[in-house]
Motif scaffolding. Structure first.
Motif, PDB file in Angstrom:
ATOM      1  N   PHE A 240       0.820  -1.207   0.000  1.00 35.78           N
ATOM      2  CA  PHE A 240       0.000   0.000   0.000  1.00 35.78           C
ATOM      3  C   PHE A 240       0.859   1.263   0.000  1.00 35.78           C
ATOM      4  O   PHE A 240       0.521   2.257  -0.668  1.00 35.78           O
ATOM      5  CB  PHE A 240      -0.936   0.012   1.207  1.00 35.78           C
ATOM      6  N   LEU A 241       1.958   1.242   0.712  1.00 33.49           N
ATOM      7  CA  LEU A 241       2.827   2.419   0.755  1.00 33.49           C
ATOM      8  C   LEU A 241       3.344   2.787  -0.634  1.00 33.49           C
ATOM      9  O   LEU A 241       3.486   3.960  -0.965  1.00 33.49           O
ATOM     10  CB  LEU A 241       4.004   2.181   1.708  1.00 33.49           C
ATOM     11  N   ARG A 242       3.600   1.779  -1.456  1.00 31.03           N
ATOM     12  CA  ARG A 242       4.180   2.053  -2.776  1.00 31.03           C
ATOM     13  C   ARG A 242       3.144   2.095  -3.899  1.00 31.03           C
ATOM     14  O   ARG A 242       3.319   2.824  -4.875  1.00 31.03           O
ATOM     15  CB  ARG A 242       5.242   0.993  -3.119  1.00 31.03           C
ATOM     16  N   TYR A 243       2.078   1.309  -3.751  1.00 29.14           N
ATOM     17  CA  TYR A 243       1.157   1.157  -4.889  1.00 29.14           C
ATOM     18  C   TYR A 243      -0.311   1.375  -4.518  1.00 29.14           C
ATOM     19  O   TYR A 243      -1.187   1.191  -5.360  1.00 29.14           O
ATOM     20  CB  TYR A 243       1.322  -0.236  -5.517  1.00 29.14           C
ATOM     21  N   GLY A 244      -0.586   1.807  -3.303  1.00 32.06           N
ATOM     22  CA  GLY A 244      -1.960   2.079  -2.910  1.00 32.06           C
ATOM     23  C   GLY A 244      -2.388   3.467  -3.352  1.00 32.06           C
ATOM     24  O   GLY A 244      -1.598   4.416  -3.347  1.00 32.06           O
ATOM     25  N   LEU A 245      -3.653   3.599  -3.724  1.00 29.88           N
ATOM     26  CA  LEU A 245      -4.190   4.890  -4.146  1.00 29.88           C
ATOM     27  C   LEU A 245      -4.875   5.557  -2.957  1.00 29.88           C
ATOM     28  O   LEU A 245      -5.930   5.111  -2.494  1.00 29.88           O
ATOM     29  CB  LEU A 245      -5.187   4.704  -5.295  1.00 29.88           C
ATOM     30  N   ASP A 246      -4.249   6.628  -2.480  1.00 30.08           N
ATOM     31  CA  ASP A 246      -4.833   7.429  -1.414  1.00 30.08           C
ATOM     32  C   ASP A 246      -5.023   8.859  -1.916  1.00 30.08           C
ATOM     33  O   ASP A 246      -4.749   9.160  -3.089  1.00 30.08           O
ATOM     34  CB  ASP A 246      -3.965   7.389  -0.154  1.00 30.08           C
ATOM     35  N   ALA A 247      -5.491   9.748  -1.057  1.00 26.01           N
ATOM     36  CA  ALA A 247      -5.796  11.115  -1.477  1.00 26.01           C
ATOM     37  C   ALA A 247      -4.538  11.860  -1.937  1.00 26.01           C
ATOM     38  O   ALA A 247      -4.594  12.642  -2.893  1.00 26.01           O
ATOM     39  CB  ALA A 247      -6.484  11.870  -0.340  1.00 26.01           C
ATOM     40  N   ARG A 248      -3.421  11.606  -1.280  1.00 27.19           N
ATOM     41  CA  ARG A 248      -2.187  12.287  -1.694  1.00 27.19           C
ATOM     42  C   ARG A 248      -1.813  11.908  -3.116  1.00 27.19           C
ATOM     43  O   ARG A 248      -1.494  12.768  -3.934  1.00 27.19           O
ATOM     44  CB  ARG A 248      -1.034  11.926  -0.744  1.00 27.19           C
ATOM     45  N   ARG A 249      -1.865  10.625  -3.406  1.00 21.69           N
ATOM     46  CA  ARG A 249      -1.487  10.183  -4.747  1.00 21.69           C
ATOM     47  C   ARG A 249      -2.509  10.653  -5.781  1.00 21.69           C
ATOM     48  O   ARG A 249      -2.143  11.042  -6.887  1.00 21.69           O
ATOM     49  CB  ARG A 249      -1.378   8.653  -4.797  1.00 21.69           C
ATOM     50  N   LEU A 250      -3.777  10.598  -5.444  1.00 23.76           N
ATOM     51  CA  LEU A 250      -4.796  11.001  -6.407  1.00 23.76           C
ATOM     52  C   LEU A 250      -4.609  12.455  -6.829  1.00 23.76           C
ATOM     53  O   LEU A 250      -4.911  12.822  -7.969  1.00 23.76           O
ATOM     54  CB  LEU A 250      -6.188  10.790  -5.817  1.00 23.76           C
ATOM     55  N   ALA A 251      -4.060  13.271  -5.934  1.00 23.15           N
ATOM     56  CA  ALA A 251      -3.812  14.684  -6.262  1.00 23.15           C
ATOM     57  C   ALA A 251      -2.745  14.839  -7.338  1.00 23.15           C
ATOM     58  O   ALA A 251      -2.641  15.915  -7.959  1.00 23.15           O
ATOM     59  CB  ALA A 251      -3.411  15.440  -5.003  1.00 23.15           C
ATOM     60  N   LEU A 252      -1.938  13.807  -7.588  1.00 22.54           N
ATOM     61  CA  LEU A 252      -0.935  13.870  -8.646  1.00 22.54           C
ATOM     62  C   LEU A 252      -1.573  13.751 -10.032  1.00 22.54           C
ATOM     63  O   LEU A 252      -0.986  14.167 -11.035  1.00 22.54           O
ATOM     64  CB  LEU A 252       0.083  12.740  -8.470  1.00 22.54           C
TER      65      LEU A 252
END
Length: 304
Positions: A240-252
């Motif tokens: 999850f740390l590397r490949y999970g989709l969270d709000a921080r990543r979605l902002a990219l």
């Protein structure tokens, strides 16, 4: 393939753009206007599932019933396959009962094609997922969901992240999206879960999810296919740390990026609750579109 009426649907690979578009247009018309409830009256559809399923099996049953067909759900656990009956003997036994369509899910690649080749009747075979090879109706419903919200397909960047190597969904999604002219398709996975590049010549392959997600218009998340992995499984937390989709990543991603997942979802492993249930999620749209797409496919194969 030509744009003539389909005989079977076992894969989207090789299906031409006109046929794909016709199926999507028909599904959209059913979503908007409904379909005649007696279109398949007198027809019989049998669901032959050798693997567990919630969404696909239920939506095929609903699709057939809403078109007026009779539906039989074949209980493999109580069948003669457990007494040693071969798959082809099972096929011919069921054909003798005058079925019109056989919806098949199986753990082995190519099983629906095998049944289609050896059928002795006019039964139509629909692939509901075989091994890691294909899941054509999932590819269609994902394409329909994207087209509903982002119709400018040639300008889109679609990122698919997860266990690409073992995913029949990824393969059918890529076949559909490439044929429909999506601008860029990115595949992201840990090295151990990446496919052979030759399998996906139209795609860019990443192992850095942040880079794969940057500027994307659509993010399709996949679960780890634990039942198909013989080697050591990745640790859930580290994954999850590397490949999970969270709000921080979605902002990219691009603002308004669509979030999709074929299910079942493993929350906190490939996707965070805040994203799966968030305003950009189209996961339940996919579920709803699954019924419309499967209605369109059955109408195409069996409609008079």
């Amino acid at each position: 393939m030509t744009t003539e009426r389909l005989r079977h649907l076992t894969t989207l690979e090789g299906l031409d753009r006109a046929t794909l578009t016709r199926l999507l247009d028909r599904a959209e018309a059913i979503r908007r206007d409904g379909a005649p409830r007696d279109l398949l009256a007198g027809r019989t559809v049998l669901n032959l599932f050798f693997e567990h399923s919630t969404r696909t099996r239920t939506s095929f049953e609903l699709a057939a019933k809403r078109l007026g067909a009779d539906v039989v759900n074949f209980d493999v656990a109580l069948s003669s396959t457990h007494k040693g009956e071969s798959l082809l003997d099972t096929l011919h036994t069921l054909e003798a009962m005058r079925l019109d369509a056989l919806v098949v899910r199986h753990r082995e690649d190519g099983t629906p094609d095998l049944l289609a080749r050896h059928a002795r009747s006019a039964v139509a075979v629909v692939n509901a997922g075989d091994g890691r090879r294909a899941h054509p109706t999932q590819g269609l419903l994902d394409a329909l969901t994207i087209r509903q919200h982002r119709p400018d397909l040639d300008r889109l960047t679609v990122t698919i992240c997860g266990d690409i190597r073992h995913s029949r969904v990824a393969r059918s999604d890529v076949h559909a999206l490439a044929t429909l002219g999506v601008g860029e398709i990115r595949l992201c996975a840990p090295p151990a879960l990446q496919p052979q590049p030759a399998e996906f010549p139209r795609c860019r392959i990443f192992d850095d999810f942040d880079a794969a997600l940057a500027g994307a218009d659509v993010a399709i998340m996949l679960r780890i296919q634990k039942e198909r992995i013989a080697d050591a499984l990745p640790d859930d937390g580290a994954y999850f740390l590397r490949y999970g989709l969270d709000a921080r990543r979605l902002a990219l991603a691009r603002p308004g990026c669509l979030v999709m997942h074929p299910g079942p979802i493993n929350r906190g492993i490939e996707i965070a609750d805040e994203v799966a249930d968030g305003p950009q999620s189209r996961i339940l749209d996919q579920v709803a579109n699954g019924v419309f797409v499967r209605m369109a496919v059955l109408a195409e194969l069996l409609g008079r």
